[in-house]
Design an enzyme around this catalytic site. Structure first.
Site, PDB file in Angstrom:
ATOM      1  N   HIS A 156      20.204   9.666  13.701  1.00  0.00           N
ATOM      2  CA  HIS A 156      20.726   8.282  13.636  1.00  0.00           C
ATOM      3  C   HIS A 156      19.655   7.323  13.112  1.00  0.00           C
ATOM      4  CE1 HIS A 156      24.009   9.693  16.324  1.00  0.00           C
ATOM      5  NE2 HIS A 156      23.035  10.412  16.844  1.00  0.00           N
ATOM      6  N   SER A 277       7.731  -5.355 -10.916  1.00  0.00           N
ATOM      7  CA  SER A 277       8.810  -6.332 -10.963  1.00  0.00           C
ATOM      8  C   SER A 277       8.498  -7.332 -12.064  1.00  0.00           C
ATOM      9  CB  SER A 277       8.916  -7.041  -9.616  1.00  0.00           C
ATOM     10  OG  SER A 277       9.461  -8.336  -9.795  1.00  0.00           O
ATOM     11  N   LYS A 283       4.877  -6.337  -6.531  1.00  0.00           N
ATOM     12  CA  LYS A 283       5.836  -5.260  -6.308  1.00  0.00           C
ATOM     13  C   LYS A 283       5.469  -3.939  -6.973  1.00  0.00           C
ATOM     14  CE  LYS A 283       9.306  -5.268  -4.444  1.00  0.00           C
ATOM     15  NZ  LYS A 283      10.633  -5.863  -4.715  1.00  0.00           N
ATOM     16  N   GLU A 290      15.249   5.736  -6.660  1.00  0.00           N
ATOM     17  CA  GLU A 290      16.526   5.011  -6.562  1.00  0.00           C
ATOM     18  C   GLU A 290      17.543   5.567  -7.546  1.00  0.00           C
ATOM     19  OE1 GLU A 290      16.026   0.500  -6.345  1.00  0.00           O
ATOM     20  OE2 GLU A 290      14.008   1.206  -6.746  1.00  0.00           O
TER      21      GLU A 290
END
Ligand code: ARG
Length: 468
Positions: A156, A277, A283, A290
């Site tokens: 979980h 970024s 970043k 992804e």
């Protein structure tokens, strides 16, 4: 003559209808397989006495030239010949004249396109097999390098029980081993020839489909000509295989995104597999992971797309089935790229041992073991579970962990638990107790690594054999 439009049709095809029905914009990659299939077909025709040796020789030589032109990028797809098959034959007739017209004897584009897809997918299967093994090998490398690192295991997404990081990588390796087995199993069913079915019913020539299959190195032929031209199971199975593989890789991608976040910080992506970024200078984004996760969507889409195209189609061939190509080709390209970059990303991943150690031991992941110790002293498990749960709730309220519990604290809130037991709740001690072969104890995980390395050796050998 050549491959002109059928004289059955009196008007030229509407230009928009021509672009709409043509497949040559996407089936061009089948050309070498089409040529290989045609060479086998005409060779078989010559052996059966259907075409002369001399005609066969000139057709084979012409086909080889077409393939060379394609390889050199010198062949342009021509819309007046709607697909790759017609383009090959059209170009062949430009090269060798009317004798090219004998190639299509006892054959239809229906069994021809099915054959091309079988030959193409067989090649793809072997490429995928190699990439999959490379990926499994990268996971094995990380598993070996992290056999001394303990992380909190999760259920979980809540810290549950400690496990070796190595054990975690091995779980992914095992998922991909199943993908490998599924791929090999699918290859057995794909390794058969539909050629000889003609349009749907076989042909009246004394052809020998088994011989064509043999010339092509295919293990078998279809038993039923109607099925041979109507079957797209081998493509559906390939897409289903890819979809399941992408489930695995997207889960891995998600864990890499999560674990490389500031909140977790367990892993650092190599700069070669991260991006910046355009606005925020600080970043470092895990785009590769992804997209490994995101590409799953289009693969699942192609599987449902082709399932819907095929459902409810009466036998035998329909143009609907031409829709199989873009789905399959996109999945081949997508999964091939995903496996390649995911392998590089895994190989270059850095594990932040200090960060993981800091995180460990402040999360009550020893609670199950504490309850288990009470069980060993005769307390029923449910009762022990209740007692420890109660203790954890109290500790949490007092902002404490097992490690700073005193004798007095225990005497007050959990008098049946001796203080000494709490010293047995270190992550190392917990991990060491799980000694089943599948468990997370260091010697068990070493056994799993050894098993994987043996498997990898066999798989690498099998791939080399197929390549030869
Ligand atoms: N371009 C077609 C395909 O990709 C080849 C088979 C066409 N057969 C036919 N009878 N129209 O499926």
């Amino acid at each position: 003559m050549g491959v002109a439009r059928s004289p059955r049709l009196k008007a030229a095809l509407d230009q928009r209808a021509a672009s709409f029905t043509a497949s040559l914009f996407f089936d061009w990659r089948l050309l070498p397989y089409d040529v290989t299939g045609s060479i086998a077909h005409v060779t078989m025709l010559a052996e059966a006495g259907v075409v002369s040796r001399q005609d066969c020789d000139s057709i084979v030589a012409g086909l080889q030239t077409v393939r060379e032109e394609w390889e050199a990028g010198a062949l342009q797809p021509r819309l007046e010949w709607e697909d790759v098959h017609m383009n090959v034959e059209g170009r062949l007739s430009e090269l060798i004249g009317p004798v090219a017209g004998k190639l299509h004897t006892g054959r239809s584009r229906n069994d021809q396109v099915a054959l091309d897809m079988h030959l193409y997918l067989k090649d793809v299967g072997h490429q995928m097999s190699e990439r999959l093994v490379a990926m499994i090998s990268a996971l094995a490398g990380q598993a070996k390098a992290t056999s001394d690192v303990i992380i909190p295991g999760y259920t979980h997404l809540q810290a549950a029980q400690p496990v070796l990081l190595s054990h975690h990588f091995l779980a992914y390796a095992d998922m991909l081993r199943r993908d490998y087995d599924r791929l090999r199993d699918w290859l057995i069913r794909t390794d058969r020839s539909p050629l000889g079915a003609g349009a749907l019913s076989g042909t009246p020539y004394p052809t020998r489909p088994e011989r064509t299959a043999e010339l092509l190195g295919l293990a078998d032929v279809y038993r039923n000509s109607l099925d041979a031209v109507s079957d797209r199971d081998f493509l559906l199975e390939f897409l289903a295989w890819a979809a399941i593989l992408m489930v695995h890789l997207s889960r891995l991608g998600e864990e890499l995104v999560l674990w490389s976040s500031q909140e977790f910080g367990y892993l650092t992506m190599d700069d070669r597999y991260a991006t910046g970024s355009s606005m925020m200078p600080q970043k470092k984004n895990p785009d590769v992971a992804e997209l490994v996760r995101g590409k799953a969507g289009r693969v699942f889409g192609h599987l449902s797309g082709l399932l819907v195209v095929m459902k409810g189609l009466p036998l035998a061939y329909h143009s609907d089935m031409q829709e199989d190509k873009e789905s399959v080709f996109d999945v081949v390209d997508t999964v091939g790229a995903v496996l390649t970059v995911a392998t590089g990303m895994i190989e270059t991943l850095r594990v932040n041992r200090d960060r993981i150690r800091m995180r460990l031991g402040h999360d009550f992941t020893g609670a199950t073991d504490l309850a288990d110790m009470m069980v060993q002293h005769g307390v029923p498990f449910r009762e022990a579970h209740h007692l420890v749960g109660d203790l954890v709730a109290r500790l949490e309220r007092d902002a404490m962990g097992f490690e700073n519990v005193t004798e007095e604290y225990l005497a007050r809130y959990a008098p049946t638990i001796p203080r000494a037991w709490l010293d047995e709740l270190t992550p190392d001690a917990i991990v060491a107790r799980r000694r089943q072969a599948m468990g997370t104890a260091p010697e068990s995980v070493a056994g799993q690594v050894a098993n994987l390395e043996k498997w990898l050796k066999r798989a690498v050998k099998l791939n080399a054999k197929t390549r030869a």
